[in-house]
Scaffold this active site. Sequence first.
Site, mmCIF file in Angstrom:
data_model
loop_
_atom_site.group_PDB
_atom_site.id
_atom_site.type_symbol
_atom_site.label_atom_id
_atom_site.label_comp_id
_atom_site.label_asym_id
_atom_site.label_seq_id
_atom_site.Cartn_x
_atom_site.Cartn_y
_atom_site.Cartn_z
ATOM 1 N N GLY A 41 1.019 -1.167 -0.048
ATOM 2 C CA GLY A 41 -0.487 -0.187 -0.086
ATOM 3 C C GLY A 41 0.775 0.577 -0.248
ATOM 4 N N LEU A 42 0.517 1.615 -1.303
ATOM 5 C CA LEU A 42 1.798 3.130 -1.343
ATOM 6 C C LEU A 42 1.195 4.190 -1.883
ATOM 7 C CD1 LEU A 42 4.348 4.286 -1.392
ATOM 8 C CD2 LEU A 42 4.699 3.919 -3.882
ATOM 9 N N GLY B 119 -8.252 -7.348 -37.829
ATOM 10 C CA GLY B 119 -9.989 -6.196 -38.077
ATOM 11 C C GLY B 119 -11.232 -6.153 -37.615
ATOM 12 N N PRO C 164 -4.936 9.262 -3.032
ATOM 13 C CA PRO C 164 -5.659 9.630 -3.624
ATOM 14 C C PRO C 164 -4.499 11.239 -4.356
ATOM 15 C CG PRO C 164 -6.903 9.294 -2.235
ATOM 16 C CD PRO C 164 -5.512 8.735 -1.859
ATOM 17 N N ILE D 125 -4.583 -0.668 -5.041
ATOM 18 C CA ILE D 125 -3.521 -1.478 -4.458
ATOM 19 C C ILE D 125 -4.169 -2.740 -5.125
ATOM 20 C CG2 ILE D 125 -2.821 -2.492 -2.166
ATOM 21 C CD1 ILE D 125 -2.135 0.951 -2.921
ATOM 22 N N THR D 126 -3.034 -2.941 -5.700
ATOM 23 C CA THR D 126 -2.616 -3.938 -6.612
ATOM 24 C C THR D 126 -3.103 -5.618 -5.549
ATOM 25 O OG1 THR D 126 -1.874 -4.045 -8.404
ATOM 26 C CG2 THR D 126 -2.087 -6.350 -7.843
ATOM 27 N N ALA E 57 -1.253 11.203 -3.788
ATOM 28 C CA ALA E 57 0.536 10.372 -4.119
ATOM 29 C C ALA E 57 0.357 9.566 -4.926
ATOM 30 C CB ALA E 57 0.816 10.107 -2.394
ATOM 31 N N ARG F 276 -6.225 -16.560 -41.964
ATOM 32 C CA ARG F 276 -6.856 -16.006 -42.387
ATOM 33 C C ARG F 276 -7.346 -15.498 -44.098
ATOM 34 N NH1 ARG F 276 -12.848 -13.409 -42.744
ATOM 35 N NH2 ARG F 276 -12.486 -11.344 -42.935
ATOM 36 N N GLU G 208 3.702 0.426 -11.207
ATOM 37 C CA GLU G 208 4.766 0.813 -10.492
ATOM 38 C C GLU G 208 5.653 1.685 -11.273
ATOM 39 O OE1 GLU G 208 3.875 -2.149 -9.613
ATOM 40 O OE2 GLU G 208 5.196 -3.250 -9.558
#
Lengths: 383, 264
Positions: A124-125, A339, A128, A157-158, A130, A268, A363
Site C-alpha cells: 500500500g503506497l 480486423g 489519492p 492497491i493490487t 500521492a 484468415r 509501478e
Amino acid sequence: MDHLLNDQHKLVQKTLRDFTANEVKPLAKAIDEGERFPRETVSKMAEMNLFGLPFDTAYGGAGGDTVSYAIAVLELSKACATTGVILSAHVSLCAAPIATWGNDAQKEAYLPGLLSGASLGAFGLTEPNAGTDAGAQKTVATEHDDHFVLNGNKIFITNAGEADLYIISALTNPDARHRGISLFIVEADTPGFSVGKKEMKLGIRGSSTRELILDNVTVPKANLLGKRDKGFAMIMEILSGGRIGIAAQAVGITEGAIEEALRYTSERKQFGKPIISFQNTQFMLAEMETKKEAAKQLLFKAARYKDQGRPYAKEAAMAKLYAGNTTTEVTQQAVQLFGGYGYTREYDVERMMRDAKITEIYEGTNEAQKMVIANMMMKEGAA
Amino acid sequence: MNIAVLVKQVPNTTEIKVDKETGALIRKGIPTIINPDDLSAVEVALKLKATHGGKVHVFTMGPKSAESMLRELYARGVDDATLLCDKAFAGSDTWSTSLVLSTALKRHRFDLVIAGRQAIDGDTAQVGPQVAEFLGIPHISYVDEIRGVDATHCFLRKKEEKQSMHLKCPFPLLITVLDGIAKPRYMNMTHIFNNASRDVEILDNDALAIEKADLGIKGSPTKVKKTYAKSITKKTTAESLAPEDAAERILAVLREKGGMPDAL
C-alpha cells in the site's frame, strides 16, 4: 534470448508454459468478463512453489533467481496478464521487501507463509493525492509506547482484499515529507484495517484493485520494516524490483498477442490467400517481433543485473518503459491484423489490448521511468 | 515404501509425421515427451510416498538424451533416477527391454513397481507385465485406483472394458496404471533449483552383464515383417440431397454393403 537461459531457467519456462496452457489460458476470458479474482489459480501456483520462486530456501523459498521470476511472470502473462500481476505484486512488492529488510523475527513470522503461497501479499503506497509524487502521501503513523497507530487511505492497491499481508507506507515524521516515511507490515485482519471500493478497470479485470482504509490501526513496533523514517529509499528500491515484474508482464502480453496474430493471419483468407502472404502483414509482424525481442533483452538484462548484485534501477526503468510502450503498440497492431474480429470479445487480442495499457501506468508511469533514467544518466555523467 | 517407476521417452505424437515411402515414424526433429501413462505412474508413486514415506526411483532404458527427461522427474520430486544406456540395448523389443529393466531393478529391493499402461509410440502394453515375470512377482495391469495400502498388501481397482475389479495383492508387486489414475503435478520450483541438476545414474551392459545374445535386434524374438501406414482405398462420393432423401440413400447404401438389417 533463450540461449542465455541455463537448464534450470529452461525447466521453469517449460513447466510454466504447460501450466499456462492448461490452467491459466482456459480461465483468462471468464475472469476478465466476470472481473473475478482467480483464487483457484493462486492455489495451484502455490503447489508449484511459484510464490517463493526467487527467494532463498531458508524460509521456504525455491532458491531461484530474478531471471526465473521474470520468466514465470512473462509466461503467465502471455495468456493472462491478471495472473501475471498477482505473482508480480506478491513477490516484488511484499515478499521481497521482507526478505531484504526484515529482521529475523519478521522473516520467521511472515516469510514461510508468503513464500509457500499460504498467504498472499500486497503493497500500500499510492494515495489519492500521492501518485508519482510518492512523497506527498498523507497516511500517518503516530508512535505510542510499544506500537504505532496508522490512519489514512491508500488507493489502486493490487491484490487488495485478497491479500493476507500488506506493506504499508506511512509518515512517522509528517513535517519531513519523503524523509519521514516508514514502512509497516500489517496483517489483513488487524482491527481498523479494511478494504474499500473495488475499482472497475479497463484491463487486468480479474486482478483485485481496491482502496485500503486505515482507521486507527494498531501496529506493534516489531512490525516496523527497516529503519524508521528511511522508507522512501526502500520504496524506490521496491519499485525498481517491481518494474522487472511489470516489464515481464508487458513482454508476456506482447508475446501472447504476436502468437495470436501469427496464427490468425496464417488461417484468415482474403483475396483467395492467407493474409500473412501479404507484405503489409509480414512487415507488421516483423516489427512487432523485433520490438518484442528488444524489450525482452532489456528485461533480462535488468534481471541479470539484479541477480549479479549490480545496480539495476536504470535497467529496470528502461525495461519497463520500453516493454510498456511496446505492448501497447503491438497489441493494437494485433487487433488491427484481426480486423473487425479483433474488436470483438470473441478473440483474445481485444482483452490483450485492454490489459496492455496498465503496464505504462503502474509501478511508476512511463513518465516516471524517464525521470528515473534521466536522473541516473545525470548521476553517471557527474561521476 | 520403496517404489520403482518405469518410464519411457516418446515422440510427441501430436506432432508426429510418417515417412510416406517406408511407413516408419519420422523421429528426427520431433520433440520428445514423457509417455503420458508413465507420468501418471510417477504421480501415483509420489502420492504414495507423501502418505507412506519411502523413496521413488525411476528407471528408463534409452539413449543418453533421455537424461533430460529424468531431470524433469527430479523436478517433480523423484528421489533417484537410473538411465539404462548401451548401444547393445538399441533395437530391443519388449522382451529384451523387459529383461534389461528387470535386471536393473534386481539391484534394489522395491515393494512396488509401477509402469504406465502402454507407451504412445509402440502401444504394446507388454513391458510392465514382462518385467514382473522376469522379477517373479505378481502383476496387475489397467489399475485405475489405489484404494489403500497396509503393511503387507496393496488394495487396487483394476478397470476392464465392462467391469472393474477390486483386488488385494501382497507386496512386492508390479502394477500398470491408466493415465486417468492421477493428474500429474507440474514441476516444482524448489525441486527445479535444488534437485533437477543432480546426477542421473547411468548403467551400461558392463554393469548389468546381460548375455549379448538376449539384447538388441538380434536378441529380440519379435521380428517386424513390415511396417505400413493405413491407407483408405475405397472411394467416397458426395451427393447433395434433402435430409429425408439423404437418409433413404444412406440406408440403401448400408443395406447394399450388408451393414444394416432389412427390417429397419
